[in-house]
Scaffold this motif. Structure first.
Motif, PDB file in Angstrom:
ATOM      1  N   ARG A  15       0.866  -1.184   0.000  1.00  0.00           N
ATOM      2  CA  ARG A  15       0.000   0.000   0.000  1.00  0.00           C
ATOM      3  C   ARG A  15       0.904   1.236   0.000  1.00  0.00           C
ATOM      4  NH1 ARG A  15      -4.842  -0.261   4.065  1.00  0.00           N
ATOM      5  NH2 ARG A  15      -3.231   0.099   5.635  1.00  0.00           N
ATOM      6  N   ILE A  16       1.274   1.676  -1.197  1.00  0.00           N
ATOM      7  CA  ILE A  16       2.297   2.720  -1.294  1.00  0.00           C
ATOM      8  C   ILE A  16       1.796   4.078  -0.821  1.00  0.00           C
ATOM      9  CG2 ILE A  16       3.609   1.565  -3.102  1.00  0.00           C
ATOM     10  CD1 ILE A  16       2.253   3.309  -5.154  1.00  0.00           C
ATOM     11  N   GLY A  17       0.481   4.260  -0.742  1.00  0.00           N
ATOM     12  CA  GLY A  17      -0.046   5.520  -0.236  1.00  0.00           C
ATOM     13  C   GLY A  17       0.132   5.693   1.261  1.00  0.00           C
ATOM     14  N   CYS A  18       0.480   4.609   1.964  1.00  0.00           N
ATOM     15  CA  CYS A  18       0.732   4.706   3.408  1.00  0.00           C
ATOM     16  C   CYS A  18       2.076   5.367   3.711  1.00  0.00           C
ATOM     17  CB  CYS A  18       0.690   3.316   4.045  1.00  0.00           C
ATOM     18  SG  CYS A  18      -0.946   2.551   4.044  1.00  0.00           S
ATOM     19  N   TRP A  19       2.920   5.437   2.708  1.00  0.00           N
ATOM     20  CA  TRP A  19       4.230   6.078   2.879  1.00  0.00           C
ATOM     21  C   TRP A  19       4.058   7.589   2.997  1.00  0.00           C
ATOM     22  CZ3 TRP A  19       7.615   7.440  -1.874  1.00  0.00           C
ATOM     23  CH2 TRP A  19       8.764   8.124  -1.457  1.00  0.00           C
ATOM     24  N   LYS A  20       4.602   8.166   4.064  1.00  0.00           N
ATOM     25  CA  LYS A  20       4.610   9.615   4.249  1.00  0.00           C
ATOM     26  C   LYS A  20       6.051  10.093   4.128  1.00  0.00           C
ATOM     27  CE  LYS A  20       0.511   9.859   7.200  1.00  0.00           C
ATOM     28  NZ  LYS A  20      -0.041  10.306   8.502  1.00  0.00           N
ATOM     29  N   PRO A  21       6.409  10.702   2.993  1.00  0.00           N
ATOM     30  CA  PRO A  21       7.799  11.130   2.788  1.00  0.00           C
ATOM     31  C   PRO A  21       8.319  12.067   3.875  1.00  0.00           C
ATOM     32  CG  PRO A  21       6.577  11.219   0.724  1.00  0.00           C
ATOM     33  CD  PRO A  21       5.573  10.949   1.802  1.00  0.00           C
ATOM     34  N   SER A  22       7.424  12.752   4.571  1.00  0.00           N
ATOM     35  CA  SER A  22       7.863  13.639   5.655  1.00  0.00           C
ATOM     36  C   SER A  22       8.314  12.847   6.883  1.00  0.00           C
ATOM     37  CB  SER A  22       6.729  14.592   6.048  1.00  0.00           C
ATOM     38  OG  SER A  22       5.578  13.868   6.464  1.00  0.00           O
ATOM     39  N   ASP A  23       7.900  11.576   6.975  1.00  0.00           N
ATOM     40  CA  ASP A  23       8.264  10.739   8.122  1.00  0.00           C
ATOM     41  C   ASP A  23       9.526   9.917   7.868  1.00  0.00           C
ATOM     42  OD1 ASP A  23       6.053  11.700   9.421  1.00  0.00           O
ATOM     43  OD2 ASP A  23       4.815   9.924   9.066  1.00  0.00           O
ATOM     44  N   TYR A  24       9.689   9.415   6.659  1.00  0.00           N
ATOM     45  CA  TYR A  24      10.880   8.632   6.308  1.00  0.00           C
ATOM     46  C   TYR A  24      11.023   8.640   4.794  1.00  0.00           C
ATOM     47  CZ  TYR A  24       7.178   5.081   5.931  1.00  0.00           C
ATOM     48  OH  TYR A  24       6.022   4.411   5.631  1.00  0.00           O
ATOM     49  N   ASP A  25      12.261   8.458   4.321  1.00  0.00           N
ATOM     50  CA  ASP A  25      12.518   8.596   2.888  1.00  0.00           C
ATOM     51  C   ASP A  25      12.285   7.282   2.140  1.00  0.00           C
ATOM     52  OD1 ASP A  25      14.775   6.982   3.309  1.00  0.00           O
ATOM     53  OD2 ASP A  25      16.158   8.684   3.358  1.00  0.00           O
ATOM     54  N   TYR A  26      12.442   7.359   0.827  1.00  0.00           N
ATOM     55  CA  TYR A  26      12.194   6.206  -0.033  1.00  0.00           C
ATOM     56  C   TYR A  26      13.110   5.039   0.309  1.00  0.00           C
ATOM     57  CZ  TYR A  26      12.685   3.146  -4.043  1.00  0.00           C
ATOM     58  OH  TYR A  26      12.789   2.034  -4.836  1.00  0.00           O
ATOM     59  N   TYR A  27      14.354   5.330   0.673  1.00  0.00           N
ATOM     60  CA  TYR A  27      15.311   4.257   0.919  1.00  0.00           C
ATOM     61  C   TYR A  27      14.897   3.407   2.114  1.00  0.00           C
ATOM     62  CZ  TYR A  27      18.100   6.878  -2.396  1.00  0.00           C
ATOM     63  OH  TYR A  27      18.527   7.525  -3.532  1.00  0.00           O
ATOM     64  N   GLN A  28      14.315   4.033   3.129  1.00  0.00           N
ATOM     65  CA  GLN A  28      13.827   3.257   4.265  1.00  0.00           C
ATOM     66  C   GLN A  28      12.616   2.414   3.868  1.00  0.00           C
ATOM     67  OE1 GLN A  28      14.015   5.401   8.239  1.00  0.00           O
ATOM     68  NE2 GLN A  28      14.306   7.129   6.845  1.00  0.00           N
ATOM     69  N   LEU A  29      11.764   2.971   3.016  1.00  0.00           N
ATOM     70  CA  LEU A  29      10.628   2.193   2.514  1.00  0.00           C
ATOM     71  C   LEU A  29      11.113   0.992   1.721  1.00  0.00           C
ATOM     72  CD1 LEU A  29       7.567   1.860   1.958  1.00  0.00           C
ATOM     73  CD2 LEU A  29       7.898   3.312  -0.061  1.00  0.00           C
ATOM     74  N   ARG A  30      12.103   1.206   0.865  1.00  0.00           N
ATOM     75  CA  ARG A  30      12.596   0.097   0.052  1.00  0.00           C
ATOM     76  C   ARG A  30      13.294  -0.948   0.914  1.00  0.00           C
ATOM     77  NH1 ARG A  30      16.973   0.038  -4.801  1.00  0.00           N
ATOM     78  NH2 ARG A  30      17.016  -2.217  -4.951  1.00  0.00           N
ATOM     79  N   LYS A  31      14.000  -0.520   1.941  1.00  0.00           N
ATOM     80  CA  LYS A  31      14.602  -1.478   2.870  1.00  0.00           C
ATOM     81  C   LYS A  31      13.531  -2.372   3.493  1.00  0.00           C
ATOM     82  CE  LYS A  31      18.898   0.608   4.554  1.00  0.00           C
ATOM     83  NZ  LYS A  31      19.657   0.932   5.780  1.00  0.00           N
ATOM     84  N   ALA A  32      12.456  -1.747   3.952  1.00  0.00           N
ATOM     85  CA  ALA A  32      11.378  -2.505   4.591  1.00  0.00           C
ATOM     86  C   ALA A  32      10.765  -3.502   3.615  1.00  0.00           C
ATOM     87  CB  ALA A  32      10.314  -1.548   5.120  1.00  0.00           C
ATOM     88  N   ASN A  33      10.540  -3.073   2.382  1.00  0.00           N
ATOM     89  CA  ASN A  33       9.959  -3.966   1.379  1.00  0.00           C
ATOM     90  C   ASN A  33      10.939  -5.062   0.982  1.00  0.00           C
ATOM     91  OD1 ASN A  33       7.604  -2.456   1.378  1.00  0.00           O
ATOM     92  ND2 ASN A  33       8.255  -1.169  -0.334  1.00  0.00           N
ATOM     93  N   MET A  34      12.228  -4.730   0.960  1.00  0.00           N
ATOM     94  CA  MET A  34      13.242  -5.723   0.613  1.00  0.00           C
ATOM     95  C   MET A  34      13.236  -6.875   1.612  1.00  0.00           C
ATOM     96  SD  MET A  34      15.605  -6.353  -1.633  1.00  0.00           S
ATOM     97  CE  MET A  34      16.014  -8.098  -1.611  1.00  0.00           C
ATOM     98  N   LEU A  35      13.119  -6.556   2.886  1.00  0.00           N
ATOM     99  CA  LEU A  35      13.079  -7.603   3.900  1.00  0.00           C
ATOM    100  C   LEU A  35      11.835  -8.476   3.742  1.00  0.00           C
ATOM    101  CD1 LEU A  35      14.366  -5.622   7.001  1.00  0.00           C
ATOM    102  CD2 LEU A  35      15.510  -7.550   5.891  1.00  0.00           C
ATOM    103  N   CYS A  36      10.720  -7.865   3.379  1.00  0.00           N
ATOM    104  CA  CYS A  36       9.506  -8.650   3.121  1.00  0.00           C
ATOM    105  C   CYS A  36       9.738  -9.639   1.984  1.00  0.00           C
ATOM    106  CB  CYS A  36       8.343  -7.729   2.769  1.00  0.00           C
ATOM    107  SG  CYS A  36       7.741  -6.698   4.119  1.00  0.00           S
TER     108      CYS A  36
END
Length: 305
Positions: free
Chosen positions: A145-166
């Motif tokens: 659910r990519i709309g749950c990402w809030k760029p003001s809270d964390y950047d794309y690289y942290q999102l990709r890290k989280a998805n990579m572990l999944c």
């Protein structure tokens, strides 16, 4: 209305869903040992039998050990991820394994310090998980659910890290290795602020990872609730996608009856017209936290720097 990039239906909606318990869906036994059902699928789809498996494992190990500067895992469980994904074509599996380790070496922004405990703030946004039940063809379903990402809270690289572990965790599942993986890309709430926060340089890098490096076959991607700005992102990504993967993308918009032709309500959360309660990734993420020691151990392998 479903605007399908592919004209062929990927699933037979008349087939009953393959259900497994939530615990079974999230934790996997030794993937070198298949259940009787998966053994039959592996034999039919991949031509896998004990003689072929042993011979291919031996050949793949020899190729890895001859590769200069590569320190790879050599256990059956790990190597079979690549062999099964590539239908026991040893040279192709070896190429994918090299790509996998090269990508890790060339992406320190993602793989340095990669562990679930450092990404709890990302997972708490409730933006990704594997569903508890499989699709009608026995394939695991991953929802992003990519709309749950809030760029003001964390950047794309942290999102990709989280998805990579999944994805690393999902690749442990023998059903993924034999059957492939289905994804739901939920774009609800995704807008211009997300597009502007997405590093353009990462578009190709991310696609290369998914297409050429991971030991997983993405059999279908179902895009739902996409806004008009999604077309801009898709136009950036499309040149790097293979024609086969483009044909596996299904665009549904807000028409959940269209999605249900491929994924029945019995396996879906309420957000997609399903019967499984509200989307809640807490149990799934706990499995990632419990698996942290294995993630840390895996990160010790790779090409020498």
């Amino acid at each position: 209305m479903c605007h399908c990039v592919s004209e062929q239906s990927l699933l037979d909606p008349r087939t009953p869903a393959v259900t497994i318990s939530r615990t079974q869906a999230l934790e996997y036994s030794d993937s070198s040992v298949l259940s009787p059902e998966l053994q039959k699928m592996a034999a039919d789809e991949l031509g896998e039998d004990s003689r072929k498996r042993d011979a291919c494992l031996s050949r793949l190990r020899n190729l890895i050990q001859a590769e200069t500067g590569l320190q790879s895992r050599l256990d059956d469980e790990f190597l079979l991820r690549f062999l099964r994904t590539k239908k026991f074509k040893v040279e192709v599996a070896f190429k994918t394994l090299r790509n996998y380790y090269r990508h890790r070496r060339e992406s320190p922004e993602i793989f340095t310090g990669l562990r679930p405990s450092k990404l709890k703030h990302v997972y708490q946004a409730n933006g990704q998980m594997r569903l508890a039940d499989r699709d009608p063809q026995g394939r695991p379903v991953f929802v992003l659910r990519i709309g749950c990402w809030k760029p003001s809270d964390y950047d794309y690289y942290q999102l990709r890290k989280a998805n990579m572990l999944c994805l690393e965790h999902i690749c442990l599942d023998p059903a993924v290795q034999v059957n492939g993986l289905v994804c739901i890309l939920d774009c609800r709430g995704w807008g211009l602020q997300h597009l502007l926060a997405f590093p353009i340089s990462q578009v190709r890098k991310t696609i290369d990872l998914l297409q050429d490096c991971l030991p997983a076959r993405f059999k279908a991607v179902h895009v739902v609730y996409q806004p008009s700005v999604f077309n801009v992102f898709f136009s950036l990504a499309k040149p790097f996608l293979t024609s086969k993967n483009i044909n596996r993308i299904q665009i549904h918009g807000s028409d959940m009856s269209s999605l249900h032709k491929h994924l029945p309500p019995s396996i879906l959360p309420e957000e997609y017209g399903g019967l499984h309660g509200s989307f809640d990734n807490s149990k799934y993420c706990q499995c990632l936290y419990d698996h942290e020691a294995s993630f840390i151990q895996d990160m010790k392998y790779g090409y020498l720097k």
